[in-house]
Structures are given as structure tokens and as C-alpha cells.
Motif scaffolding. Structure first.
Motif, PDB file in Angstrom:
ATOM      1  N   SER A 139     -17.643 -38.613   4.466  1.00 50.54           N
ATOM      2  CA  SER A 139     -18.812 -39.506   4.500  1.00 50.54           C
ATOM      3  C   SER A 139     -18.763 -40.429   5.705  1.00 50.54           C
ATOM      4  CB  SER A 139     -18.888 -40.334   3.216  1.00 50.54           C
ATOM      5  OG  SER A 139     -19.092 -39.494   2.108  1.00 50.54           O
ATOM      6  N   VAL A 149     -27.338 -38.444   4.363  1.00 51.90           N
ATOM      7  CA  VAL A 149     -26.918 -37.503   3.330  1.00 51.90           C
ATOM      8  C   VAL A 149     -27.869 -37.673   2.154  1.00 51.90           C
ATOM      9  CG1 VAL A 149     -25.066 -36.801   1.765  1.00 51.90           C
ATOM     10  CG2 VAL A 149     -24.513 -37.651   4.061  1.00 51.90           C
ATOM     11  N   VAL A 152     -25.037 -34.620  -2.614  1.00 50.78           N
ATOM     12  CA  VAL A 152     -23.621 -34.257  -2.556  1.00 50.78           C
ATOM     13  C   VAL A 152     -23.249 -33.607  -3.876  1.00 50.78           C
ATOM     14  CG1 VAL A 152     -21.247 -35.107  -2.340  1.00 50.78           C
ATOM     15  CG2 VAL A 152     -23.074 -36.232  -1.078  1.00 50.78           C
ATOM     16  N   PHE A 165     -23.016 -30.532   0.771  1.00 54.01           N
ATOM     17  CA  PHE A 165     -23.796 -31.677   1.234  1.00 54.01           C
ATOM     18  C   PHE A 165     -25.155 -31.183   1.713  1.00 54.01           C
ATOM     19  CE2 PHE A 165     -19.386 -32.760   1.944  1.00 54.01           C
ATOM     20  CZ  PHE A 165     -19.281 -34.101   1.631  1.00 54.01           C
TER      21      PHE A 165
END
Length: 194
Positions: A139, A149, A152, A165
Motif C-alpha cells: 500500500s 486503490v 483489495v 488489487f
């Protein structure tokens, strides 16, 4: 009675369900395709896609393969949703092309309006030796690269971490850089586009 022309006209919104039904029963001629030399920028929320021979056609990027410029792309005329844009190696696109080759259409990336930055959703997969702080380290890489993002998914099994992701990138260069940097994170074994 050209099915290709009829699909294109339906995708542009020039034909309603009644006109399509009449044309399929043979009561009226199907519309013809516009000249192949005409190129127009699609009016899509994704934008930046040129479809040959068509103007004012809705385009959507396929969720199955999530194409990103400058990936090679092709179009498939859908029923009621315009043209879906896919990478040629997309299995879903290949199956659609096999079943309905008359609905394939040439497409390529155009340029977004000046000053506008596009974000394209891309899936990436990571496999690594599971350890504490692995998700945080990956991350951090994405955060430093200013990559958003949006999803996840992680799973750990037999001391192996399997992570998925969904990220937003401006193009293939940014994606390749992110993949390279994630591969350098300690304990990461495999990182690839999903």
C-alpha cells in the motif's frame, strides 16, 4: 438487410426495438453502415476511444480485461449498450467474436481533451511469502506513486499471501512502474496484471 449495419445503427440509438423487429422479419430494409472512412470520438464516460465508421456511439471499457492505453483494443457492438471495448487477448472478447463475428468493430485509443487526466481501473495480482506488514508495504508503494486503490482482496494459505488489487492508473507506463516497484517489496514472489 445488413446485420452489421443494423447493429451499428442500434448502438448509435438510431433504431428502436420496433424498427429492429420489423427489419429482422424482413418487412423493411435494415439501415446501412456509414462510410468506413468516417471517424468520430465516442461520447462515452470513459472517453478517449475512437470507433471507425461511427459517430455518437456509447463506448464502455470491458470489466473482464480492463484495457488501458496504449493496449491494443477492439470493439464489440452490444445489444442496447453501445460498443464494449476489450483487449484482443481477453477470453470473453474472443468468445463473443467467435459467436458473433459480424458484431466486431475496429477501435483505437484517442486523446483525452486537453488538460484532462483519465483514470483506468486495472486489476493486479500479487503472490508473496506471508509476513506481518506485507499489505502495508505494498500500500505504501501505491500511495507513493499516487495510485488510487479501489478494491483489495487478500487471502493467506500455507504461509503464502495471495492478494488482488484494483487500482486506477493513467496509462500503461504508470502500471508498469507500479508492478516493478511492488516486485521489489521484500517477500513478493509474483506480481502481474490480473
Amino acid at each position: 438487410r445488413d446485420p452489421h449495419g443494423m447493429f451499428l445503427a442500434a448502438g448509435r440509438g438510431e433504431l428502436g426495438p420496433r424498427a429492429i423487429s420489423v427489419a429482422l422479419r424482413g418487412e423493411a430494409p435494415a439501415p446501412t453502415e456509414p462510410p468506413a472512412t468516417a471517424r468520430a470520438r465516442s461520447k462515452s464516460p470513459d472517453g478517449g476511444v475512437l470507433v471507425e465508421g461511427v459517430g455518437k456511439l456509447l463506448t464502455t471499457l470491458g470489466n473482464c480485461c480492463k484495457p488501458v492505453p496504449p493496449d491494443l483494443i477492439g470493439g464489440f457492438v452490444t445489444r442496447g449498450r453501445g460498443v464494449s471495448i476489450h483487449r484482443p487477448d481477453c477470453l470473453a472478447f474472443q468468445k463473443m467474436a467467435q459467436r458473433h463475428p459480424e458484431r466486431l468493430i475496429t477501435a483505437q485509443w484517442g486523446s483525452p481533451p486537453l488538460g484532462e487526466r483519465r483514470a483506468y481501473a486495472v486489476d493486479i495480482r500479487v503472490e508473496a511469502a506471508d509476513r506481518q506488514g506485507l499489505l502495508r508495504d505494498i500500500s505504501d508503494v501505491l500511495s507513493r506513486e499516487k495510485i488510487n486503490v479501489t478494491a483489495v482482496n487478500t487471502m493467506s494459505k500455507n504461509h503464502r499471501a495471495f492478494m488482488g488489487f484494483t487500482i486506477e492508473v493513467s496509462g500503461l507506463d504508470q502500471l508498469q512502474r507500479a508492478l516493478t516497484l511492488i516486485a521489489e517489496v521484500p517477500s513478493v514472489a509474483i506480481v502481474r496484471r490480473g
